[in-house]
Design an enzyme around this catalytic site. Structure first.
Site, PDB file in Angstrom:
ATOM      1  N   ASP A 144      32.231  20.355  47.177  1.00  0.00           N
ATOM      2  CA  ASP A 144      33.422  21.201  47.274  1.00  0.00           C
ATOM      3  C   ASP A 144      33.301  22.288  46.211  1.00  0.00           C
ATOM      4  OD1 ASP A 144      36.040  22.057  47.988  1.00  0.00           O
ATOM      5  OD2 ASP A 144      36.860  20.984  46.265  1.00  0.00           O
ATOM      6  N   SER A 145      34.190  23.275  46.302  1.00  0.00           N
ATOM      7  CA  SER A 145      34.216  24.320  45.288  1.00  0.00           C
ATOM      8  C   SER A 145      34.642  23.759  43.934  1.00  0.00           C
ATOM      9  CB  SER A 145      35.211  25.398  45.714  1.00  0.00           C
ATOM     10  OG  SER A 145      36.464  24.805  45.960  1.00  0.00           O
ATOM     11  N   TYR A 175      36.578  29.167  45.885  1.00  0.00           N
ATOM     12  CA  TYR A 175      35.839  29.832  46.963  1.00  0.00           C
ATOM     13  C   TYR A 175      36.785  30.640  47.849  1.00  0.00           C
ATOM     14  CZ  TYR A 175      31.539  26.948  46.320  1.00  0.00           C
ATOM     15  OH  TYR A 175      30.398  26.355  45.851  1.00  0.00           O
ATOM     16  N   GLY A 176      38.035  30.211  47.856  1.00  0.00           N
ATOM     17  CA  GLY A 176      39.010  30.756  48.812  1.00  0.00           C
ATOM     18  C   GLY A 176      39.294  32.236  48.654  1.00  0.00           C
ATOM     19  N   CYS A 198      34.830  21.220  51.512  1.00  0.00           N
ATOM     20  CA  CYS A 198      35.627  22.428  51.294  1.00  0.00           C
ATOM     21  C   CYS A 198      35.942  23.105  52.632  1.00  0.00           C
ATOM     22  CB  CYS A 198      34.816  23.361  50.401  1.00  0.00           C
ATOM     23  SG  CYS A 198      35.609  24.917  50.059  1.00  0.00           S
ATOM     24  N   ASN A 199      37.221  23.319  52.899  1.00  0.00           N
ATOM     25  CA  ASN A 199      37.618  23.988  54.149  1.00  0.00           C
ATOM     26  C   ASN A 199      37.115  25.424  54.191  1.00  0.00           C
ATOM     27  OD1 ASN A 199      40.079  22.710  56.010  1.00  0.00           O
ATOM     28  ND2 ASN A 199      39.727  21.697  54.059  1.00  0.00           N
ATOM     29  N   THR A 200      37.118  26.077  53.024  1.00  0.00           N
ATOM     30  CA  THR A 200      36.670  27.468  52.985  1.00  0.00           C
ATOM     31  C   THR A 200      35.188  27.547  53.344  1.00  0.00           C
ATOM     32  OG1 THR A 200      38.308  27.910  51.266  1.00  0.00           O
ATOM     33  CG2 THR A 200      36.545  29.519  51.520  1.00  0.00           C
ATOM     34  N   GLU A 205      45.568  22.316  40.660  1.00  0.00           N
ATOM     35  CA  GLU A 205      44.613  22.248  39.536  1.00  0.00           C
ATOM     36  C   GLU A 205      45.358  22.099  38.203  1.00  0.00           C
ATOM     37  OE1 GLU A 205      40.937  23.335  39.667  1.00  0.00           O
ATOM     38  OE2 GLU A 205      40.997  22.959  41.818  1.00  0.00           O
ATOM     39  N   CYS A 209      42.965  22.516  53.619  1.00  0.00           N
ATOM     40  CA  CYS A 209      42.392  22.762  52.283  1.00  0.00           C
ATOM     41  C   CYS A 209      42.266  21.423  51.576  1.00  0.00           C
ATOM     42  CB  CYS A 209      43.309  23.702  51.488  1.00  0.00           C
ATOM     43  SG  CYS A 209      42.792  23.934  49.773  1.00  0.00           S
ATOM     44  N   THR A 210      41.182  21.269  50.827  1.00  0.00           N
ATOM     45  CA  THR A 210      40.936  19.997  50.128  1.00  0.00           C
ATOM     46  C   THR A 210      42.086  19.571  49.213  1.00  0.00           C
ATOM     47  OG1 THR A 210      39.835  21.388  48.487  1.00  0.00           O
ATOM     48  CG2 THR A 210      38.426  20.146  50.007  1.00  0.00           C
ATOM     49  N   HIS A 211      42.799  20.550  48.656  1.00  0.00           N
ATOM     50  CA  HIS A 211      43.815  20.227  47.654  1.00  0.00           C
ATOM     51  C   HIS A 211      45.140  19.754  48.260  1.00  0.00           C
ATOM     52  CE1 HIS A 211      40.961  22.397  45.255  1.00  0.00           C
ATOM     53  NE2 HIS A 211      41.704  22.351  44.169  1.00  0.00           N
TER      54      HIS A 211
HETATM   55  N1  DGL Z   1      38.118  23.712  48.306  1.00  0.00           N
HETATM   56  C1  DGL Z   1      38.811  24.860  48.811  1.00  0.00           C
HETATM   57  C2  DGL Z   1      39.197  24.655  50.271  1.00  0.00           C
HETATM   58  O1  DGL Z   1      39.274  23.546  50.756  1.00  0.00           O
HETATM   59  C3  DGL Z   1      40.043  25.172  48.009  1.00  0.00           C
HETATM   60  C4  DGL Z   1      39.756  25.682  46.641  1.00  0.00           C
HETATM   61  C5  DGL Z   1      39.032  26.993  46.629  1.00  0.00           C
HETATM   62  O2  DGL Z   1      39.595  28.047  46.974  1.00  0.00           O
HETATM   63  O3  DGL Z   1      37.879  26.963  46.263  1.00  0.00           O
HETATM   64  O4  DGL Z   1      39.439  25.616  50.943  1.00  0.00           O
END
Ligand code: DGL
Length: 261
Positions: free
Chosen positions: A6-7, A38-39, A69-71, A148, A180-182
């Site tokens: 993940d990011s 990453y987003g 990571c979804n992004t 975060e 999104c992972t979060h």
């Molecule tokens: N991990 C990213 C996602 O799932 C979220 C955090 C980011 O923007 O890197 O999109």
């Protein structure tokens, strides 16, 4: 080993879901904390990070890769699926399949980072399966930093979640994809603000179900993975927040190694 990246810290929601759904599998996790988020980055940049992260995990001995990571899943998975001859899973498709099964009136909401929402990947995949679906997407850029910061239960976070969900509420969605992972860490407040009647689709749970099925259908790969319950954690930069949020997510004491890749 199952390799997950993940990011940053959010992908640990996928580690947690895998450990719950199919306990005992060895896992190696890479959180690209030096380059998070990453987003907000361009597709080309995220593709570059994704290729490098996969190479790192393969080098660690991973035989199956999950792009938590979804992004990265949104903008880079098509490219890396072409490039690598390994089983690589993204988190978008399982979440879409789950949403289409769960939705009663095909009125579906999606929350994600700016990059995920502007990629249009969720809409595309939903429309390929259900062209009559009504889809409402909302970019929620403030939620990742709030998670975060550990502000999961703050009143201010609840107010921001409410504001983001307002347009989806007005459109009376019946299913909401947490893209999104979060966001699984904000599930309670999201459920409260969107309403108890809306089904939340947690992509970390959907991907763990997909991996379970894949491993039971592919015993040869399953046998190569190692099942001693080991979890190795790597990050590209040491931050106080990583340890704090990681321990909150995994509910255990963790140690991790910093690597410059
Ligand atoms: N991990 C990213 C996602 O799932 C979220 C955090 C980011 O923007 O890197 O999109």
């Amino acid at each position: 080993m199952i390799g997950i990246f993940d990011s940053g810290v959010g992908g640990l929601t996928v580690v947690r879901a895998i450990a719950e759904k199919i306990p005992g599998y060895d896992m190696v996790y890479f959180g690209d904390t030096a380059h998070t988020p990453y987003g907000t980055k361009s597709a080309d940049t995220v593709i570059g990070y994704t290729i490098r992260n996969i190479e790192f995990l393969l080098h660690q001995g991973a035989k199956v890769i999950i792009i938590a990571c979804n992004t990265a899943s949104s903008v880079a998975s098509a490219r890396v699926l072409e490039q690598f001859a390994f089983p690589i899973f993204e988190v978008i498709t399982p979440a879409v399949d789950h949403a289409l099964t769960a939705s009663t009136n095909l009125n579906i909401g999606i929350m994600g980072t700016r990059a995920t929402i502007s990629s249009g990947i969720y809409e595309k995949k939903i429309m390929e399966n259900q062209p009559t679906a009504r889809i409402h997407s909302v970019a929620c850029p403030l939620l990742v930093p709030l998670v975060e910061e550990g502000w999961l239960k703050k009143r201010e976070t609840a107010m921001i979640v409410k504001k983001y969900l307002q347009p989806l509420k007005i459109r009376q969605i019946d299913t909401l994809i947490l893209g999104c992972t979060h966001y699984p860490l904000l599930k309670k407040v999201i459920q409260r603000k969107i309403g108890q009647h809306v089904t939340l689709i947690d992509s970390s749970i959907c991907i763990s179900e997909r991996i379970k099925k894949f491993l039971s259908d592919n015993r040869d790969i399953d046998l190569q993975l190692g099942q001693n319950g080991y979890l190795s954690l790597f990050v590209s930069d040491v931050t106080d927040q990583f340890k704090k949020i990681a321990e909150m997510t995994l509910k255990t004491h963790i140690t991790f190694e910093c690597v410059k890749i």
